[in-house]
Scaffold this active site. Sequence first.
Site, PDB file in Angstrom:
ATOM      1  N   CYS A   1      -5.006 -26.634  15.088  1.00  4.03           N
ATOM      2  CA  CYS A   1      -6.193 -27.490  15.211  1.00  4.03           C
ATOM      3  C   CYS A   1      -5.865 -28.972  15.096  1.00  4.03           C
ATOM      4  O   CYS A   1      -6.548 -29.816  15.682  1.00  4.03           O
ATOM      5  CB  CYS A   1      -7.233 -27.089  14.168  1.00  4.03           C
ATOM      6  SG  CYS A   1      -7.965 -25.474  14.532  1.00  4.03           S
TER       7      CYS A   1
ATOM      8  N   ASP B   1      -7.180  -7.228   2.190  1.00  2.26           N
ATOM      9  CA  ASP B   1      -6.157  -7.388   3.219  1.00  2.26           C
ATOM     10  C   ASP B   1      -6.777  -6.897   4.507  1.00  2.26           C
ATOM     11  O   ASP B   1      -7.670  -6.051   4.493  1.00  2.26           O
ATOM     12  CB  ASP B   1      -4.908  -6.540   2.942  1.00  2.26           C
ATOM     13  CG  ASP B   1      -5.114  -5.096   3.374  1.00  2.26           C
ATOM     14  OD1 ASP B   1      -5.854  -4.374   2.679  1.00  2.26           O
ATOM     15  OD2 ASP B   1      -4.582  -4.693   4.434  1.00  2.26           O
TER      16      ASP B   1
ATOM     17  N   GLY C   1     -10.454   4.295   1.924  1.00  2.00           N
ATOM     18  CA  GLY C   1     -11.279   5.150   2.779  1.00  2.00           C
ATOM     19  C   GLY C   1     -12.485   4.448   3.382  1.00  2.00           C
ATOM     20  O   GLY C   1     -13.393   5.105   3.889  1.00  2.00           O
TER      21      GLY C   1
ATOM     22  N   ASP D   1       0.865  -1.175   0.000  1.00  2.00           N
ATOM     23  CA  ASP D   1       0.000   0.000   0.000  1.00  2.00           C
ATOM     24  C   ASP D   1       0.905   1.228   0.000  1.00  2.00           C
ATOM     25  O   ASP D   1       2.130   1.124   0.060  1.00  2.00           O
ATOM     26  CB  ASP D   1      -0.972  -0.032   1.174  1.00  2.00           C
ATOM     27  CG  ASP D   1      -0.270  -0.165   2.505  1.00  2.00           C
ATOM     28  OD1 ASP D   1       0.954   0.020   2.558  1.00  2.00           O
ATOM     29  OD2 ASP D   1      -0.947  -0.451   3.506  1.00  2.00           O
ATOM     30  N   SER D   2       0.303   2.391  -0.096  1.00  2.00           N
ATOM     31  CA  SER D   2       1.097   3.581  -0.384  1.00  2.00           C
ATOM     32  C   SER D   2       1.706   4.224   0.846  1.00  2.00           C
ATOM     33  O   SER D   2       2.623   5.015   0.747  1.00  2.00           O
ATOM     34  CB  SER D   2       0.214   4.618  -1.049  1.00  2.00           C
ATOM     35  OG  SER D   2      -0.759   5.078  -0.111  1.00  2.00           O
ATOM     36  N   GLY D   3       1.184   3.902   2.011  1.00  2.00           N
ATOM     37  CA  GLY D   3       1.650   4.577   3.214  1.00  2.00           C
ATOM     38  C   GLY D   3       0.793   5.772   3.587  1.00  2.00           C
ATOM     39  O   GLY D   3       0.947   6.327   4.678  1.00  2.00           O
ATOM     40  N   GLY D   4      -0.132   6.158   2.698  1.00  2.00           N
ATOM     41  CA  GLY D   4      -1.000   7.296   3.004  1.00  2.00           C
ATOM     42  C   GLY D   4      -1.780   7.072   4.297  1.00  2.00           C
ATOM     43  O   GLY D   4      -1.863   7.949   5.162  1.00  2.00           O
ATOM     44  N   PHE D   5      -2.293   5.872   4.444  1.00  2.00           N
ATOM     45  CA  PHE D   5      -3.083   5.557   5.632  1.00  2.00           C
ATOM     46  C   PHE D   5      -2.235   5.648   6.898  1.00  2.00           C
ATOM     47  O   PHE D   5      -2.689   6.139   7.936  1.00  2.00           O
ATOM     48  CB  PHE D   5      -3.680   4.148   5.491  1.00  2.00           C
ATOM     49  CG  PHE D   5      -4.515   3.735   6.662  1.00  2.00           C
ATOM     50  CD1 PHE D   5      -5.827   4.174   6.784  1.00  2.00           C
ATOM     51  CD2 PHE D   5      -3.998   2.923   7.665  1.00  2.00           C
ATOM     52  CE1 PHE D   5      -6.608   3.799   7.874  1.00  2.00           C
ATOM     53  CE2 PHE D   5      -4.765   2.550   8.753  1.00  2.00           C
ATOM     54  CZ  PHE D   5      -6.075   2.992   8.857  1.00  2.00           C
TER      55      PHE D   5
ATOM     56  N   CYS E   1      -5.162 -26.627  10.096  1.00  2.00           N
ATOM     57  CA  CYS E   1      -3.952 -25.921  10.534  1.00  2.00           C
ATOM     58  C   CYS E   1      -3.274 -26.680  11.667  1.00  2.00           C
ATOM     59  O   CYS E   1      -3.873 -27.551  12.311  1.00  2.00           O
ATOM     60  CB  CYS E   1      -4.264 -24.480  10.940  1.00  2.00           C
ATOM     61  SG  CYS E   1      -4.851 -24.306  12.632  1.00  2.00           S
TER      62      CYS E   1
ATOM     63  N   HIS F   1      -3.823 -20.342  12.870  1.00  2.00           N
ATOM     64  CA  HIS F   1      -5.215 -20.746  12.697  1.00  2.00           C
ATOM     65  C   HIS F   1      -6.014 -19.664  11.967  1.00  2.00           C
ATOM     66  O   HIS F   1      -6.745 -19.953  11.013  1.00  2.00           O
ATOM     67  CB  HIS F   1      -5.908 -21.066  14.020  1.00  2.00           C
ATOM     68  CG  HIS F   1      -7.368 -21.257  13.815  1.00  2.00           C
ATOM     69  ND1 HIS F   1      -7.895 -22.398  13.261  1.00  2.00           N
ATOM     70  CD2 HIS F   1      -8.417 -20.405  13.980  1.00  2.00           C
ATOM     71  CE1 HIS F   1      -9.197 -22.256  13.103  1.00  2.00           C
ATOM     72  NE2 HIS F   1      -9.548 -21.061  13.546  1.00  2.00           N
TER      73      HIS F   1
ATOM     74  N   ASP G   1      -2.014   8.671  -1.356  1.00  2.00           N
ATOM     75  CA  ASP G   1      -3.341   9.282  -1.313  1.00  2.00           C
ATOM     76  C   ASP G   1      -3.536   9.943   0.042  1.00  2.00           C
ATOM     77  O   ASP G   1      -2.746   9.722   0.964  1.00  2.00           O
ATOM     78  CB  ASP G   1      -4.446   8.243  -1.568  1.00  2.00           C
ATOM     79  CG  ASP G   1      -4.442   7.124  -0.525  1.00  2.00           C
ATOM     80  OD1 ASP G   1      -3.409   6.914   0.151  1.00  2.00           O
ATOM     81  OD2 ASP G   1      -5.471   6.443  -0.385  1.00  2.00           O
TER      82      ASP G   1
END
Lengths: 385, 385
Positions: free
Chosen positions: B310, B267, B217, B92-96, B307, B336, B146
């Site tokens: 489990c 994600d 967003g 991702d861009s890092g904006g968040f 998994c 898990h 963004d």
Amino acid sequence: MVAFRFELLGTDGGARHGRMHTARGLVDTPAFMPVATQGSVKSLVPADLRAAGAQIVLANTYHLWLRPGHELIRELGGLHRFMAWDGPVLTDSGGFQVWSLSRLRTVREEGVEFRSHVDGSLRFLSPESCVEIQRALGVDVIHPLDECLAHPATEAETERSLALTLRWLARAHAAHAKDDRGQALFGIVQGGAYDGLRRRAVEETVALGCAGYSIGGLAVGEPTPRMYAITELVAGLLPADRPRYLMGVGKPPDLVEAVARGVDLFDCVMPTRNARNGQVFTPAGPLTISQARFTRDPAPIDADCRCEACRLFSRAYLRHLFMARELTAYRLLTLHNVTFYLGLMAAMREAIADARFPAFRARFLDRYGVESQGGPEPDPADTEA
Amino acid sequence: MVAFRFELLGTDGGARHGRMHTARGLVDTPAFMPVATQGSVKSLVPADLRAAGAQIVLANTYHLWLRPGHELIRELGGLHRFMAWDGPVLTDSGGFQVWSLSRLRTVREEGVEFRSHVDGSLRFLSPESCVEIQRALGVDVIHPLDECLAHPATEAETERSLALTLRWLARAHAAHAKDDRGQALFGIVQGGAYDGLRRRAVEETVALGCAGYSIGGLAVGEPTPRMYAITELVAGLLPADRPRYLMGVGKPPDLVEAVARGVDLFDCVMPTRNARNGQVFTPAGPLTISQARFTRDPAPIDADCRCEACRLFSRAYLRHLFMARELTAYRLLTLHNVTFYLGLMAAMREAIADARFPAFRARFLDRYGVESQGGPEPDPADTEA
């Protein structure tokens, strides 16, 4: 069920190569037991331990008794099923933890009363209940309750303490004999830093006839040469046909030196705890992964190591994960250290079998160098002990 | 090098089944990307991700830029080699993160200035440098810088912000086009909670022609029905021949609802972060492993799960490890949850391919139940985002 049995396969000077037979499989000695204090080798799962070469693990009676409780573990099929480890498990007695972790302990003839470090509850541990707890856990090798003295202690204090430990051993021995379920009871040899008391401890412990003998009360602050000297003294007095376990030791050179003095079995939190503090072991000595010199280092921790951390990752990546406090760092560094310790034991077994242990020892110590870095200080909140 | 390409294999109502082709392999969609914020999916290694069925992971531009630095990663052969993951990686861009983690940020036309949450240093991120950082990482799918607005925001604020995001997109697009190295640039559709702005965002973003489209967003505090409505609106406007990625979403029912509305890629930190807080996902809804009712529960988390947690361990054991703060607990619960999320995606792909997605969706939501437990609160010191 296969009865517990120790087979001495060969010696090379004082060093011994052997095999412990247990109902849950063989343990080639000298052996190192990764520490699963609370029923898990921190950050690892059983498959990791197998991949690293583990044949036996150690669990902690005191910790498992307080949490989640031995009755719960019994109800769920015993410790092996609980932790999904089908190989042998050895438990220590909890005496050391009563000494190091609990608050307000009172040692009486009957046993020891203390406050749990988990919930502050008042608890009482006797030689008999200690055997009963380990019976509930269903492990393969168990230990009698003993008293651990802080170092240094006077000879009079040590003698009084040893006498109590020996009386407790006799009670544990009797409690175990009543219903032994195939568990092997090891006797713990105490006696502090006093040769005479160590001799007496060996005599009286061996007189009871135990499946193996554990050397306790070392690596508690005494100088290293003193630890080696006592190990040599005690190992030299113990019967050749029983395994000898040096409790809580130690650094890689300590393992080599103790094997040279006839020790067969070890446990130590160092590979796991130090990993979580960023210290990794290599044949050329320990490295502190957080050091700036590893920032751009594309090499693995140890190019000759077959562990997942060394096969896949650079020191630069591992340093990054460690600096960023990523959980994966603790896992990878732990995997490496456990692999290193178990690999060292395998190399020693081979060297003894090939009658070249003295040369192996000299070369290992030379390459490892004098440790310039002490291990990290223990974290008082850490439960791995 | 295989050019990035999306192949739509089939639809079932609004749900799509497809395949992303990348130079580093295929990604079957709908797909979930485990989050490797700092270059590691917390507590897991690449083999764990493969075993759980991961085909692609997400890493974070902001975090890797600040620590260990994109130049260091480039020097060590790129992010794939650094983290030993040879499958596709999306950043991702890092904006968040500038919005959520940094202190004292100033958004200007040129870019955003802020103080690093790692060391307090003053940093500047522009649309061009953001592309350059991702080029240095060498990942397969990249994102333009963004601006992320907090929810709620007024329409005027949102419009101003969207206009800036679109101008930044055009600059990122140009910077990428100059030297694209086969990396796929996805456009991010912003526009907040306003349908008109979302429409405009889609139009202008699609007009630039991106390899895929990301819906940004959302999952920032708006009501769930609003999130679904905007997802449906935006997905309905996007071209059918490009993948659609709903950023940062979400809970298992959110994934099913978004797939029903035409989303291909997801994600979320939920499977990994919630595992570390003791929440595990099952087809019957989430469980909080610390609850007393699991103290003596011999059952696995989910009897149908394949998994390691489990297959080998009881809820009682996992609860014990979690209560004792054993690192192995975080690893096993994470394994898990990641397995559960990836298994859910595989089940959705199969249901779409077999034209039985509506029935699958209804059955899943019915069995999962209305979530009575909210997820744990995020830890402000947690770097997984």
